[in-house]
Design a protein around this motif. Structure first.
Motif, PDB file in Angstrom:
ATOM      1  N   VAL A 262       0.810  -1.217   0.000  1.00  0.00           N
ATOM      2  CA  VAL A 262       0.000   0.000   0.000  1.00  0.00           C
ATOM      3  C   VAL A 262       0.847   1.273   0.000  1.00  0.00           C
ATOM      4  O   VAL A 262       0.520   2.247  -0.661  1.00  0.00           O
ATOM      5  N   SER A 263       1.942   1.271   0.754  1.00  0.00           N
ATOM      6  CA  SER A 263       2.737   2.489   0.928  1.00  0.00           C
ATOM      7  C   SER A 263       4.187   2.142   1.236  1.00  0.00           C
ATOM      8  O   SER A 263       4.549   0.977   1.375  1.00  0.00           O
TER       9      SER A 263
ATOM     10  N   HIS B  87       1.725   6.855   0.243  1.00  0.00           N
ATOM     11  CA  HIS B  87       0.944   5.775  -0.363  1.00  0.00           C
ATOM     12  C   HIS B  87       1.208   5.781  -1.870  1.00  0.00           C
ATOM     13  O   HIS B  87       1.360   6.840  -2.478  1.00  0.00           O
ATOM     14  N   TYR B  88       1.239   4.614  -2.467  1.00  0.00           N
ATOM     15  CA  TYR B  88       1.545   4.518  -3.898  1.00  0.00           C
ATOM     16  C   TYR B  88       0.543   5.310  -4.736  1.00  0.00           C
ATOM     17  O   TYR B  88       0.905   5.949  -5.711  1.00  0.00           O
ATOM     18  N   SER B  89      -0.722   5.288  -4.345  1.00  0.00           N
ATOM     19  CA  SER B  89      -1.748   5.987  -5.117  1.00  0.00           C
ATOM     20  C   SER B  89      -1.622   7.506  -5.008  1.00  0.00           C
ATOM     21  O   SER B  89      -2.148   8.234  -5.846  1.00  0.00           O
TER      22      SER B  89
ATOM     23  N   VAL C 287       6.754  -0.248  -6.566  1.00  0.00           N
ATOM     24  CA  VAL C 287       6.168   1.071  -6.822  1.00  0.00           C
ATOM     25  C   VAL C 287       5.479   1.084  -8.181  1.00  0.00           C
ATOM     26  O   VAL C 287       4.332   1.530  -8.304  1.00  0.00           O
ATOM     27  N   ASN C 288       6.151   0.587  -9.203  1.00  0.00           N
ATOM     28  CA  ASN C 288       5.567   0.585 -10.551  1.00  0.00           C
ATOM     29  C   ASN C 288       4.321  -0.301 -10.628  1.00  0.00           C
ATOM     30  O   ASN C 288       3.377   0.011 -11.344  1.00  0.00           O
TER      31      ASN C 288
END
Length: 159
Positions: free
Chosen positions: A94-95, A109-111, A152-153
């Protein structure tokens, strides 16, 4: 002859210790070589201080430039050791949380990542920016960085 053999055994043991740098799960960090170099350097410079104390060298007989160089080398050794323990990135699905030299932590967070770029003046400094903050990671000598970038990607553009 015995001292040379002992030094070779110590060097071999250090390199054996350093070569076991398997990336730990979900962690980006500096290799153990940083810790070894910092400890060996600190030991080397403290050895000079001990020699001065044993020989009763008065402090006023030491040129001021040499004192500053000695203090600087000890400071650099301590900085290398602190960097090994304080700078790391822990990530999950998530992060990720990055800890800098002063152990200040920032979680992204990745988003929430808006942009990822490399600094122009430093080829290996990667910057992750979001509304929560900015994290700069040195990717050149870290262990586990490629797995982190894959994570991450993979998770950045998830719906």
């Amino acid at each position: 002859m015995l001292i040379e053999i002992l030094i070779l055994i110590i060097i071999f043991a250090v390199f054996h210790f350093v070569c076991k740098n398997d990336p730990s799960t979900n962690k980006v960090k500096y290799p153990k070589l940083y810790l070894c170099i910092g400890i060996l350097s600190l030991s080397f410079w403290l050895f000079f201080i001990i020699l001065m104390l044993i020989d009763n060298v008065p402090i006023y007989n030491i040129p001021i430039f040499c004192s500053f160089v000695l203090a600087g080398m000890i400071l650099i050794s301590v900085i290398i050791i602190m960097s090994y323990f304080n700078i790391y990135t822990i990530y999950d699905d998530v992060s990720f949380t990055h800890s800098n030299f002063w152990r200040r932590k920032c979680t992204i967070h990745y988003s929430d990542i808006k942009i990822v770029y490399r600094k122009k003046h430093a080829k290996y400094l990667v910057v992750f920016e979001s509304d929560d903050g900015r994290i700069t990671i040195d990717s050149k000598y870290t262990i586990g960085y490629s797995e982190f970038i894959e994570k991450v990607n993979k998770n950045r553009f998830k719906d």
